[in-house]
Motif scaffolding. Structure first.
Motif, PDB file in Angstrom:
ATOM      1  N   PHE A   1       0.836  -1.198   0.000  1.00  0.00           N
ATOM      2  CA  PHE A   1       0.000   0.000   0.000  1.00  0.00           C
ATOM      3  C   PHE A   1       0.871   1.248   0.000  1.00  0.00           C
ATOM      4  O   PHE A   1       1.817   1.364   0.780  1.00  0.00           O
TER       5      PHE A   1
ATOM      6  N   LEU B   1      -3.542   8.535   8.101  1.00  0.00           N
ATOM      7  CA  LEU B   1      -2.929   8.067   6.871  1.00  0.00           C
ATOM      8  C   LEU B   1      -4.023   7.856   5.829  1.00  0.00           C
ATOM      9  O   LEU B   1      -5.095   7.338   6.147  1.00  0.00           O
TER      10      LEU B   1
ATOM     11  N   PHE C   1      -4.646   5.848   2.373  1.00  0.00           N
ATOM     12  CA  PHE C   1      -4.060   4.718   1.648  1.00  0.00           C
ATOM     13  C   PHE C   1      -4.625   4.593   0.241  1.00  0.00           C
ATOM     14  O   PHE C   1      -5.783   4.942  -0.027  1.00  0.00           O
ATOM     15  N   GLY C   2      -3.801   4.039  -0.654  1.00  0.00           N
ATOM     16  CA  GLY C   2      -4.295   3.604  -1.948  1.00  0.00           C
ATOM     17  C   GLY C   2      -4.958   2.247  -1.822  1.00  0.00           C
ATOM     18  O   GLY C   2      -5.030   1.667  -0.727  1.00  0.00           O
ATOM     19  N   ALA C   3      -5.416   1.722  -2.947  1.00  0.00           N
ATOM     20  CA  ALA C   3      -6.155   0.452  -2.947  1.00  0.00           C
ATOM     21  C   ALA C   3      -5.253  -0.767  -2.865  1.00  0.00           C
ATOM     22  O   ALA C   3      -5.732  -1.874  -2.626  1.00  0.00           O
TER      23      ALA C   3
END
Lengths: 113, 117
Positions: free
Chosen positions: A91, A101, A103-105
């Motif tokens: 991630f 934070l 986060f991306g996928a």
């Protein structure tokens, strides 16, 4: 609001080879941090590497290094000499002002022996 | 403790029931965070505690979700009237002093996988 995009759902690499995972982000903040976290099947997130946006030098941690392109808002992770233990979900994450934070996928990394 | 621990590891419940998820942070860490990770997605922030108080609860999706940290250590995430859409892994993290997510490293627990039938 800040967003993080990982466009590669899955990547594969041969053991001992090099692989690069991509990440782009969007923010209007001037000072921020970027991270790569590793999540193995045990689910426990592990911090791999951190980059401070105001530092031009790319961060490195042993076999892990980043290519931080601030103007392009790009933050890729390079894993050299890939090992079987590197197989996990990775991630990309963003931290600006505050404590959360973003986060991306995620990208699943498979390492082939 | 040596790391962040979460109990239970897995929880299966029925729609409409009440659940509690527990997080035990690293000893001495004053900041504690809850994130929710739905299938195929990255973790999403729910709430951040500094000591006993919720400093930022902007990520809680609705009033069915509530979290407490009465003594500034262990935290409990409480979900009322669970729905199938609540099914996810709930991750807890702690950090030393809450000085900011950029410099104050968040250490994560293994999560609780909640399944609502």
């Amino acid at each position: 609001a800040q967003t993080v995009t990982q466009s590669q759902p899955e990547m594969s690499v041969q053991e001992a080879e090099t692989v690069t995972l991509s990440c782009t982000y969007d923010t209007s903040e001037s000072d921020y941090y970027l991270f790569w976290y590793k999540q193995p099947p045990s689910r426990q997130m592990i911090l791999v590497i951190r980059q401070e946006a105001y530092k031009q030098q790319n961060a490195t941690e042993n076999r892990f290094s980043v290519n931080f392109q601030k103007a392009a808002k790009s933050f890729s992770l390079k894993i050299s000499d890939s090992q079987l233990g590197d197989a996990a979900m990775y991630f990309c994450a963003y931290a600006g002002y505050g404590n959360k934070l973003v986060f991306g996928a995620g990208t699943i990394l498979r390492v082939k022996s | 403790g040596a790391g962040v621990s979460q109990t239970p590891s897995n929880k299966v419940t029925e729609k409409g029931k009440y659940v509690e998820l527990r997080c035990d942070p690293i000893s001495g860490h004053t900041a504690l965070y809850w994130y929710r990770q739905s299938l195929g997605q990255g973790p999403e922030f729910l709430i951040y505690f500094q000591g006993t108080g919720a400093a930022d609860d902007s990520g809680l999706p609705n009033d069915r979700f509530f979290a407490v940290r009465p003594e500034g250590s262990v935290s409990t995430l409480k979900i009322q009237r669970t729905e199938r859409g609540d099914s996810a892994v709930y991750l807890c993290a702690s950090s030393l002093n809450g000085a900011g997510a950029g410099t104050d490293t968040q250490y994560f627990g293994p999560g609780t996988r909640l399944t609502v039938l």
